[in-house]
Design a protein around this motif. Sequence first.
Motif, PDB file in Angstrom:
ATOM      1  N   ASP A   1     -10.400  -0.967  -6.138  1.00 25.01           N
ATOM      2  CA  ASP A   1      -9.585  -1.956  -5.449  1.00 25.01           C
ATOM      3  C   ASP A   1     -10.245  -3.322  -5.600  1.00 25.01           C
ATOM      4  O   ASP A   1     -11.473  -3.443  -5.504  1.00 25.01           O
ATOM      5  N   VAL A   2      -9.448  -4.344  -5.833  1.00 20.31           N
ATOM      6  CA  VAL A   2      -9.946  -5.717  -5.917  1.00 20.31           C
ATOM      7  C   VAL A   2      -9.395  -6.483  -4.727  1.00 20.31           C
ATOM      8  O   VAL A   2      -8.173  -6.569  -4.549  1.00 20.31           O
ATOM      9  N   ARG A   3     -10.302  -7.025  -3.915  1.00 17.43           N
ATOM     10  CA  ARG A   3      -9.891  -7.676  -2.674  1.00 17.43           C
ATOM     11  C   ARG A   3     -10.269  -9.154  -2.710  1.00 17.43           C
ATOM     12  O   ARG A   3     -11.408  -9.510  -3.005  1.00 17.43           O
ATOM     13  N   PHE A   4      -9.304  -9.985  -2.396  1.00 15.00           N
ATOM     14  CA  PHE A   4      -9.517 -11.425  -2.350  1.00 15.00           C
ATOM     15  C   PHE A   4      -9.682 -11.851  -0.891  1.00 15.00           C
ATOM     16  O   PHE A   4      -8.852 -11.521  -0.037  1.00 15.00           O
TER      17      PHE A   4
ATOM     18  N   THR B   1       3.905  -4.828  -4.601  1.00  9.72           N
ATOM     19  CA  THR B   1       4.516  -4.627  -3.287  1.00  9.72           C
ATOM     20  C   THR B   1       3.482  -4.138  -2.290  1.00  9.72           C
ATOM     21  O   THR B   1       2.482  -3.507  -2.658  1.00  9.72           O
ATOM     22  N   ALA B   2       3.721  -4.417  -1.034  1.00  8.18           N
ATOM     23  CA  ALA B   2       2.801  -4.016   0.030  1.00  8.18           C
ATOM     24  C   ALA B   2       2.645  -2.500   0.039  1.00  8.18           C
ATOM     25  O   ALA B   2       3.629  -1.756  -0.004  1.00  8.18           O
ATOM     26  N   ALA B   3       1.401  -2.048   0.072  1.00  8.14           N
ATOM     27  CA  ALA B   3       1.132  -0.605   0.033  1.00  8.14           C
ATOM     28  C   ALA B   3       1.359   0.049   1.387  1.00  8.14           C
ATOM     29  O   ALA B   3       1.649   1.251   1.463  1.00  8.14           O
ATOM     30  N   GLY B   4       1.182  -0.697   2.455  1.00  9.90           N
ATOM     31  CA  GLY B   4       1.398  -0.138   3.790  1.00  9.90           C
ATOM     32  C   GLY B   4       0.458   0.983   4.140  1.00  9.90           C
ATOM     33  O   GLY B   4       0.844   1.940   4.806  1.00  9.90           O
ATOM     34  N   GLU B   5      -0.781   0.893   3.677  1.00 11.87           N
ATOM     35  CA  GLU B   5      -1.751   1.941   3.955  1.00 11.87           C
ATOM     36  C   GLU B   5      -3.109   1.344   4.267  1.00 11.87           C
ATOM     37  O   GLU B   5      -3.433   0.229   3.863  1.00 11.87           O
ATOM     38  N   ARG B   6      -3.911   2.101   4.985  1.00 12.01           N
ATOM     39  CA  ARG B   6      -5.275   1.698   5.313  1.00 12.01           C
ATOM     40  C   ARG B   6      -6.220   2.319   4.282  1.00 12.01           C
ATOM     41  O   ARG B   6      -6.166   3.521   4.043  1.00 12.01           O
ATOM     42  N   ARG B   7      -7.087   1.484   3.696  1.00 12.13           N
ATOM     43  CA  ARG B   7      -7.960   1.965   2.634  1.00 12.13           C
ATOM     44  C   ARG B   7      -9.414   1.607   2.944  1.00 12.13           C
ATOM     45  O   ARG B   7     -10.119   1.007   2.138  1.00 12.13           O
ATOM     46  N   GLY B   8      -9.844   1.960   4.129  1.00 10.33           N
ATOM     47  CA  GLY B   8     -11.206   1.651   4.560  1.00 10.33           C
ATOM     48  C   GLY B   8     -11.241   1.359   6.037  1.00 10.33           C
ATOM     49  O   GLY B   8     -10.262   1.586   6.760  1.00 10.33           O
ATOM     50  N   ASN B   9     -12.372   0.835   6.493  1.00  9.77           N
ATOM     51  CA  ASN B   9     -12.548   0.587   7.923  1.00  9.77           C
ATOM     52  C   ASN B   9     -12.200  -0.836   8.326  1.00  9.77           C
ATOM     53  O   ASN B   9     -12.125  -1.141   9.512  1.00  9.77           O
TER      54      ASN B   9
ATOM     55  N   SER C   1      -5.280  -5.967   3.875  1.00  8.84           N
ATOM     56  CA  SER C   1      -3.923  -5.502   3.564  1.00  8.84           C
ATOM     57  C   SER C   1      -3.850  -5.318   2.054  1.00  8.84           C
ATOM     58  O   SER C   1      -4.463  -6.076   1.291  1.00  8.84           O
ATOM     59  N   TYR C   2      -3.101  -4.306   1.605  1.00 13.10           N
ATOM     60  CA  TYR C   2      -3.144  -3.918   0.195  1.00 13.10           C
ATOM     61  C   TYR C   2      -1.764  -3.952  -0.453  1.00 13.10           C
ATOM     62  O   TYR C   2      -0.731  -3.754   0.202  1.00 13.10           O
ATOM     63  N   TYR C   3      -1.801  -4.179  -1.780  1.00 12.24           N
ATOM     64  CA  TYR C   3      -0.594  -4.213  -2.597  1.00 12.24           C
ATOM     65  C   TYR C   3      -0.794  -3.301  -3.799  1.00 12.24           C
ATOM     66  O   TYR C   3      -1.910  -3.161  -4.314  1.00 12.24           O
ATOM     67  N   ARG C   4       0.312  -2.709  -4.268  1.00  6.88           N
ATOM     68  CA  ARG C   4       0.286  -1.829  -5.433  1.00  6.88           C
ATOM     69  C   ARG C   4       1.195  -2.359  -6.536  1.00  6.88           C
ATOM     70  O   ARG C   4       2.183  -3.049  -6.278  1.00  6.88           O
ATOM     71  N   SER C   5       0.833  -1.989  -7.755  1.00 11.26           N
ATOM     72  CA  SER C   5       1.680  -2.242  -8.925  1.00 11.26           C
ATOM     73  C   SER C   5       1.562  -1.041  -9.844  1.00 11.26           C
ATOM     74  O   SER C   5       0.496  -0.413  -9.923  1.00 11.26           O
TER      75      SER C   5
ATOM     76  N   ILE D   1      -8.144 -10.117   2.487  1.00 11.06           N
ATOM     77  CA  ILE D   1      -8.707 -10.293   3.824  1.00 11.06           C
ATOM     78  C   ILE D   1      -8.512 -11.763   4.140  1.00 11.06           C
ATOM     79  O   ILE D   1      -9.244 -12.627   3.653  1.00 11.06           O
ATOM     80  N   ALA D   2      -7.486 -12.048   4.923  1.00 13.33           N
ATOM     81  CA  ALA D   2      -7.036 -13.427   5.132  1.00 13.33           C
ATOM     82  C   ALA D   2      -7.221 -13.820   6.592  1.00 13.33           C
ATOM     83  O   ALA D   2      -6.262 -13.993   7.338  1.00 13.33           O
ATOM     84  N   ALA D   3      -8.485 -13.965   6.985  1.00 14.04           N
ATOM     85  CA  ALA D   3      -8.787 -14.256   8.393  1.00 14.04           C
ATOM     86  C   ALA D   3      -8.275 -15.623   8.822  1.00 14.04           C
ATOM     87  O   ALA D   3      -8.032 -15.844  10.017  1.00 14.04           O
ATOM     88  N   ASN D   4      -8.093 -16.536   7.873  1.00 14.96           N
ATOM     89  CA  ASN D   4      -7.655 -17.884   8.225  1.00 14.96           C
ATOM     90  C   ASN D   4      -6.146 -17.978   8.414  1.00 14.96           C
ATOM     91  O   ASN D   4      -5.670 -18.539   9.392  1.00 14.96           O
TER      92      ASN D   4
END
Length: 325
Positions: A179-182, A214-222, A226-230, A240-243
């Motif tokens: 997974d690549v997370r921005f 599209t939004a994956a709608g799943e939890r992938r860790g602790n 939020s995750y997207y699939r293609s 991870i968009a805390a702002n």
Amino acid sequence: MKDKWGRTIDYLRLSLTDRCNLRCRYCMPEAVASVGHEAVLRYEEMLQICRAALALGIDCFKITGGEPLVRKGAADFMRALKAMDGVRSVTLTTNGLLLPEVLPDLVHMGIDGINISLDSLDASQYAALTGGGDVSVVLQALKEAAVQGVNVKVNAVLLAETQAQILPLAALAGSLPVDVRFIELMPIGYGTTLKGLAEADALAVLRRAYPDLTAAGERRGNGPASYYRSRSLKGCIGFIAANTHAFCVSCNRLRLTSTGFLKPCLCYDDGVDLRAIVRSGKSMDTIYQDLQCVMAEAIYEKPAKHCFAEQDHISEHKTMNQIGG
């Protein structure tokens, strides 16, 4: 255990050290001094705190730094933590440069996940951002961990200067099962001196390359990603968009700095000095009870939300390596 807002707190980010073998500009440039060795918790003291945390329902632990792998015995500590009764997961965040030498031990102990910080695949840009790091070492470690079946996530901070790296980084999830997370740049420490990008900026770039994202709608860790699939990707793209998309309503975490300060929220300089308790000289049973008591209070009084949108209200002014990532 639940805080007074009804959130279940079950996740502790545990910093082994404030030291690092890189000098990332948004975290700890050359001018940042490290704390003395005596100020840092010993491993046995950290395990005492983790036992008390387990008694309160905290069973997921993220090992951070600084760079945790620069501390001697880090893999042995993670093995001891993983073996404690009741621990559900132990994961690691690392810059990856020292990962090759400890990866076999981590795989053998059953590490539950490794997050690798990687903001650019361009060798010269990576070196400039990190103070001389070699991106080829990180990429090799990333690939080897994925081959070994480790749950690997790439963490990339969204910087204006690395916008051109969004698609190359995302492509890692196309060639590898990672997974690549921005991550939006947090306005803490040296993060206030650089220009970041918002989730929406990165998502617009990604959707031009991956129209079916599209939004994956799943939890992938602790954590709060939020995750997207293609269909073009083996792994997921995360944010991870805390702002811009605060997730405080579901926040489940505490942070423990390497010097033993327990922080309920990244944004505020409030917390509890657990080092004073574990070094009080009292009996082990009394220390255990005292830790549970003050940690339970810290959990219950956890703030409702951060204040990143109100800079004047941020009371945390330490650098990210001092806080624990």
